[in-house]
Design a protein around this motif. Structure first.
Motif, short mmCIF file in Angstrom:
data_model
loop_
_atom_site.label_atom_id
_atom_site.label_comp_id
_atom_site.label_asym_id
_atom_site.label_seq_id
_atom_site.Cartn_x
_atom_site.Cartn_y
_atom_site.Cartn_z
N TYR A 104 0.86 -1.20 0.00
CA TYR A 104 0.00 0.00 0.00
C TYR A 104 0.89 1.25 0.00
O TYR A 104 0.66 2.19 -0.75
N SER A 108 1.36 2.22 -3.85
CA SER A 108 0.32 3.23 -4.02
C SER A 108 0.84 4.63 -3.65
O SER A 108 0.97 5.49 -4.51
N ASN A 114 -3.34 3.24 -7.95
CA ASN A 114 -4.61 3.34 -7.23
C ASN A 114 -4.63 2.40 -6.01
O ASN A 114 -4.40 1.20 -6.13
N LYS A 116 -7.02 1.27 -4.17
CA LYS A 116 -8.03 0.20 -4.14
C LYS A 116 -7.55 -1.02 -4.97
O LYS A 116 -7.76 -2.17 -4.59
N LYS A 117 -6.88 -0.71 -6.10
CA LYS A 117 -6.35 -1.81 -6.94
C LYS A 117 -5.31 -2.61 -6.16
O LYS A 117 -5.28 -3.84 -6.20
N VAL A 119 -5.03 -2.85 -2.94
CA VAL A 119 -5.73 -3.60 -1.89
C VAL A 119 -6.37 -4.85 -2.50
O VAL A 119 -6.25 -5.96 -1.96
N ASP A 120 -7.03 -4.68 -3.65
CA ASP A 120 -7.72 -5.81 -4.28
C ASP A 120 -6.77 -6.94 -4.66
O ASP A 120 -7.03 -8.11 -4.35
N LYS A 177 -5.90 4.99 9.00
CA LYS A 177 -6.99 4.27 8.35
C LYS A 177 -7.31 2.94 9.08
O LYS A 177 -8.43 2.48 9.07
#
Ligand code: TYD
Length: 206
Positions: A104, A108, A114, A116-117, A119-120, A177
Motif C-alpha cells: 500500500y 500506491s 490506485n 483500491k487496486k 488492496v484488491d 486508516k
C-alpha cells in the motif's frame, strides 16, 4: 506451552530497524516458550526469494509500476500459502518483516498506483489474511536512508528521497486508516528503547 496464533507485521521505511527488532522480538517470545516463525517480504519462500531478486535488481530500472505491484503480490501469495497459513493454523506466532502495508505504502503512495487496486490484488494474493497487529517504526525518510547509505544497492533503495518521503507519509495515513491493528513507535530512538516499546505492545496481545 502457550499455543496461541498471532500474526504481527513490522513496517516502516528503509533503515527503520524492522529486521533487528524482529530478531529481538523473536528471541523474547521464544524465551516465553512461544513457537515463533520469522520471515521477510518480499521472499520468505524459495519461489518468493527468486521473485525478490527480480524486484530488487538495480539493473531493472525499466520495471513498470504495475509489474512491480504484481510481483510483490505474487511473492506474497506464495508466502501466505506456504508459510503464514500453516503457521497460524498450528497456533504459532508469525512475525513478518513487511507485509501488505508495504505494498500500500510503496506501490500506491510511492508509485502513485490506485490504492483500491493494490488492496484488491493483495486481498486475492493473501486470501484476505491481515495481521492482528502492525507495528510501524516511524522515521523520517532522510534519516533512514542515511543509516543504510553504505549498503545502498537495491532498486527500491535507489529511488529518490521524495519517493521515500511519500512512502513514510503513506504509512502514517495507513496507521490512521487502520487504527485497530496499527501501533506506531518512534524509530529514531535507540534499539533497546524501541524493543521495550515493542514488547509492551506485543505483551498486550498475548
Ligand atoms: P528489503 O531489503 O527487505 O528492505 P528493508 O530491509 O528496508 O525491509 O527490501 C524490500 C524492498 O522492497 C524495500 O525497499 C521495500 C520494498 N517493498 C515494496 O515496495 N513493496 C512491498 O510490498 C514490499 C514487501 C517491499
Amino acid at each position: 506451552m502457550p499455543k496461541k496464533s498471532l500474526f504481527i507485521s513490522l513496517e516502516g521505511t528503509e533503515g527503520a530497524g524492522k529486521t533487528t527488532q524482529m530478531e529481538m522480538l523473536g528471541k523474547y517470545l521464544e524465551k516465553k516458550n512461544y513457537h515463533v516463525v520469522l520471515a521477510r517480504e518480499p521472499g520468505g519462500t524459495v519461489i518468493g526469494d527468486r521473485i525478490r531478486k527480480i524486484l530488487l535488481n538495480p539493473e531493472f530500472k525499466a520495471m513498470n509500476p504495475i509489474t512491480e505491484a504484481l510481483l510483490y503480490a505474487a511473492s506474497r501469495a506464495q508466502y501466505v500459502a506456504e508459510v503464514i497459513k500453516p503457521a497460524l493454523r498450528a497456533g504459532k506466532i508469525v512475525i513478518s518483516d513487511r507485509y501488505v502495508d508495504s505494498s500500500y505504502a510503496y506501490q500506491s503512495f510511492g508509485r502513485g498506483l490506485n490504492l483500491k487496486k493494490i488492496v484488491d490484488i493483495n486481498n486475492w494474493a493473501t486470501d484476505e489474511i491481515i495481521p492482528d497487529l502492525t507495528i510501524l517504526f516511524d522515521l523520517p525518510a532522510d534519516v533512514g536512508l542515511e543509516r543504510i547509505k553504505d549498503d545502498f544497492t537495491d532498486r527500491m533503495e535507489q529511488e529518490s528521497v521524495t519517493f521515500h518521503r511519500n512512502v513514510v507519509r503513506g504509512f502514517l495515513k495507513l496507521a490512521k486508516k487502520f487504527p485497530d491493528r496499527y501501533r506506531i513507535i518512534d524509530g529514531t530512538k535507540d534499539v533497546h528503547s524501541v524493543h521495550s516499546e515493542v514488547v509492551k505492545i506485543v505483551d498486550k496481545c498475548l
